[in-house]
Design a protein around this motif. Structure first.
Motif, PDB file in Angstrom:
ATOM      1  N   THR A  50       0.827  -1.206   0.000  1.00 17.61           N
ATOM      2  CA  THR A  50       0.000   0.000   0.000  1.00 17.61           C
ATOM      3  C   THR A  50       0.863   1.259   0.000  1.00 17.61           C
ATOM      4  O   THR A  50       1.773   1.396   0.813  1.00 17.61           O
ATOM      5  N   GLY A  51       0.577   2.152  -0.934  1.00 18.26           N
ATOM      6  CA  GLY A  51       1.334   3.403  -1.031  1.00 18.26           C
ATOM      7  C   GLY A  51       2.758   3.230  -1.500  1.00 18.26           C
ATOM      8  O   GLY A  51       3.571   4.148  -1.396  1.00 18.26           O
ATOM      9  N   VAL A  66     -11.404   2.751   7.236  1.00 13.19           N
ATOM     10  CA  VAL A  66     -10.219   3.595   7.309  1.00 13.19           C
ATOM     11  C   VAL A  66     -10.293   4.451   8.559  1.00 13.19           C
ATOM     12  O   VAL A  66     -11.368   4.799   9.037  1.00 13.19           O
ATOM     13  N   GLU A 100      -8.993  12.521   2.989  1.00 12.77           N
ATOM     14  CA  GLU A 100      -7.775  11.767   3.297  1.00 12.77           C
ATOM     15  C   GLU A 100      -8.051  10.273   3.308  1.00 12.77           C
ATOM     16  O   GLU A 100      -7.205   9.472   2.908  1.00 12.77           O
ATOM     17  N   ARG A 101      -9.253   9.888   3.762  1.00 13.77           N
ATOM     18  CA  ARG A 101      -9.607   8.475   3.784  1.00 13.77           C
ATOM     19  C   ARG A 101      -9.651   7.914   2.364  1.00 13.77           C
ATOM     20  O   ARG A 101      -9.165   6.822   2.092  1.00 13.77           O
ATOM     21  N   SER A 124      -6.218   7.414   1.113  1.00 13.45           N
ATOM     22  CA  SER A 124      -5.600   6.238   1.723  1.00 13.45           C
ATOM     23  C   SER A 124      -6.079   4.956   1.049  1.00 13.45           C
ATOM     24  O   SER A 124      -5.304   4.037   0.808  1.00 13.45           O
ATOM     25  N   HIS A 182      -4.232   1.217  -2.255  1.00 12.73           N
ATOM     26  CA  HIS A 182      -4.070  -0.125  -1.697  1.00 12.73           C
ATOM     27  C   HIS A 182      -3.309  -1.003  -2.700  1.00 12.73           C
ATOM     28  O   HIS A 182      -3.345  -0.771  -3.911  1.00 12.73           O
TER      29      HIS A 182
END
Length: 484
Positions: free
Chosen positions: A366-367, A400, A408-409, A412, A416
């Motif tokens: 993730t990220g 989240v 922001e959620r 995020s 993934h």
């Protein structure tokens, strides 16, 4: 022999090292290794091959590899031992890498080589390499015995092609309980419960007697397809027709089946009724997952108390409970659970996804921005999500962290690991090709929703194997019919 002052031969050392491997007698095996060196057999090809096999079977892969690399001449036995050791202890990438090196050097394969590498392909979802192995077996006229055939069935099933797995099964001249169980399991993990049960009935009438493992995969197939009555009947016949005593894994499968079907109270009572067997944490985990699925907050909290009392150091239990509170809008309780994790020093397991392109496996977390083409991947994924939003996709933000703002959620969720892997797969494959992703954890609800839309707007089939089952995304829907 040593105390009688008899000088051991290389054959004696090979035999005793093999015995140590069978017993996993690591300490004594190391002593024997010292004797090997002392008696001057340190460069003997047969002794070295047996040492590689010994250390690999004992899980000492680093030592096994040192012995392997030091061999002046490597037999197929040594190659197989090293590849098998990597595969059995979960180092599938290393197993595949060593196999490819073996292939490049022109070392001749045997059936044992292919059984190990096919198992490694199963772990990675590396269907391109698995297909290459299958073609090699056919083109070189190798006998498809029951062990090799079962390895092929598992490879195709776990790489997302259950129809090909069935072709292999039907082509085999001989079947044992392992091959029958493998094909039933394949149908079950893809959500084809009725087909799995049809095969199970065929096995009972034509094949070998089902064993304990067969019933585990049958119950799992019923759980993932909502076949509660069929599952109850199969469980009952274990004892009445086959004389098998249900183990903990069978009880877990029963709880999972009842819970997924929404029979939460019955599943809870089932656990409490097992007087002779202490309820295992796995049973509570299965029920807690079902409580989350059906959004039963009250029972979920009660189940979580049992689970946290049994296994207070497992981060996943806290994450499940946190998600249940989040879905109920109880942000205060979410904060309490997260603080408990912080106090105990627990961290959520890192999720990652892999995708195979041209027989090479790529891993994303993730990220993750470590990939050399990360900029292009992120830009392409952003465009995919914009098109998905236009088609009706709405982010599922409940799981989240609630201290984040809504924007922001969504950010995020967007990056993934499975979304990054899918974006890369779409960028690197031809139109019309199926993208197959392997995820180490369960898919989150948002990714499950997003991939439906991506499959629609890109007109691609996307197959995801998560921790529990397969999802085939086509034309905006999933094969699991949201029953997962």
């Amino acid at each position: 022999m040593i105390s009688s002052c008899v000088w051991p031969s290389s054959y004696a050392f090979t035999a005793v090292i093999k015995a140590c491997a069978e017993l996993s007698a690591l300490g004594f095996g190391r002593v024997v290794h010292c004797h090997v060196l002392a008696f001057g057999y340190g460069l003997n090809v047969f002794v070295q091959a047996s040492l590689v096999s010994f250390y690999a079977k004992c899980g000492e892969l680093g030592v096994a590899r040192k012995v392997f690399d030091a061999m002046p001449e490597r037999s197929v036995v040594a190659w197989n031992a090293m590849i098998s050791g990597y595969e059995q202890y979960g180092y599938a990438n290393e197993a595949v890498g060593l196999f490819c090196r073996m292939r490049d050097l022109g070392v001749e394969f045997d059936s044992a080589t292919f059984v190990s590498v096919l198992s490694a392909c199963s772990q990675l979802g590396a269907i391109d390499l698995g297909c290459w192995v299958h073609k090699y077996i056919r083109s070189h006229g190798l006998k498809l015995n029951v062990v090799l055939g079962t390895a092929l069935i598992n490879m195709y099933a776990r790489c997302g092609d259950v129809s090909k797995a069935r072709e292999v099964f039907d082509s085999m001249k001989e079947h044992n309980v392992g091959s029958w169980t493998a094909i039933i399991s394949g149908y079950g993990m893809h959500g084809y419960g009725k087909e799995a049960m049809e095969l199970f009935e065929l096995m009972k009438s034509r094949g070998p007697t089902p064993n304990s493992v067969t019933f585990i995969v049958v119950l799992s197939a019923c759980a993932h397809a909502g076949l509660v009555q069929e599952g109850r009947e199969a469980f009952a016949t274990m004892t009445t027709d086959h004389g098998l005593v249900p183990k903990m894994e069978h009880h877990v499968a029963m709880v999972d089946m009842l819970g997924r079907a929404g029979l939460l109270d019955e599943a809870f009572q089932y656990i409490k009724d097992i007087d002779s067997v202490r309820p295992s944490p796995a049973m509570w985990t299965a029920l807690l997952g079902a409580c989350k699925m059906h959004k039963n907050i009250k029972l979920g909290v009660q189940v979580a108390e049992h689970l946290l009392a049994a296994e207070p150091e497992i981060p996943g239990h806290y994450v499940l409970l946190s998600n249940i509170y989040a879905m109920a809008g109880r942000t205060d309780r979410v904060e309490v659970v997260r603080n408990m994790m912080i106090q105990k020093g627990l961290k959520k397991q890192v999720g990652y996804s892999t995708v195979e392109i041209d027989q090479k496996t790529y891993l994303f977390s993730t990220g993750d921005k470590s990939h050399p083409e990360a900029t292009a991947i992120y830009q392409f994924l952003d465009k995919l999500m914009q098109r998905s939003r236009a088609a009706g996709y709405v982010p599922v933000c409940e799981s989240v962290m609630h201290e984040l703002e809504e924007e922001e959620r969504e950010y995020s969720l967007r990056y993934h690991s499975e979304k990054l892997a899918v974006a890369f797969g779409l960028l690197k494959t031809r139109l019309g090709m199926t993208i197959t992703i392997v995820k180490n954890l369960r898919m989150c609800e948002d990714c499950h929703t997003a991939l439906k839309f991506i499959s629609l707007i890109c007109n691609r089939e996307i197959v995801v194997r998560d921790k529990l089952r397969f999802h085939h995304f086509r034309n905006g829907s999933c094969s699991c019919m949201d029953y997962w």
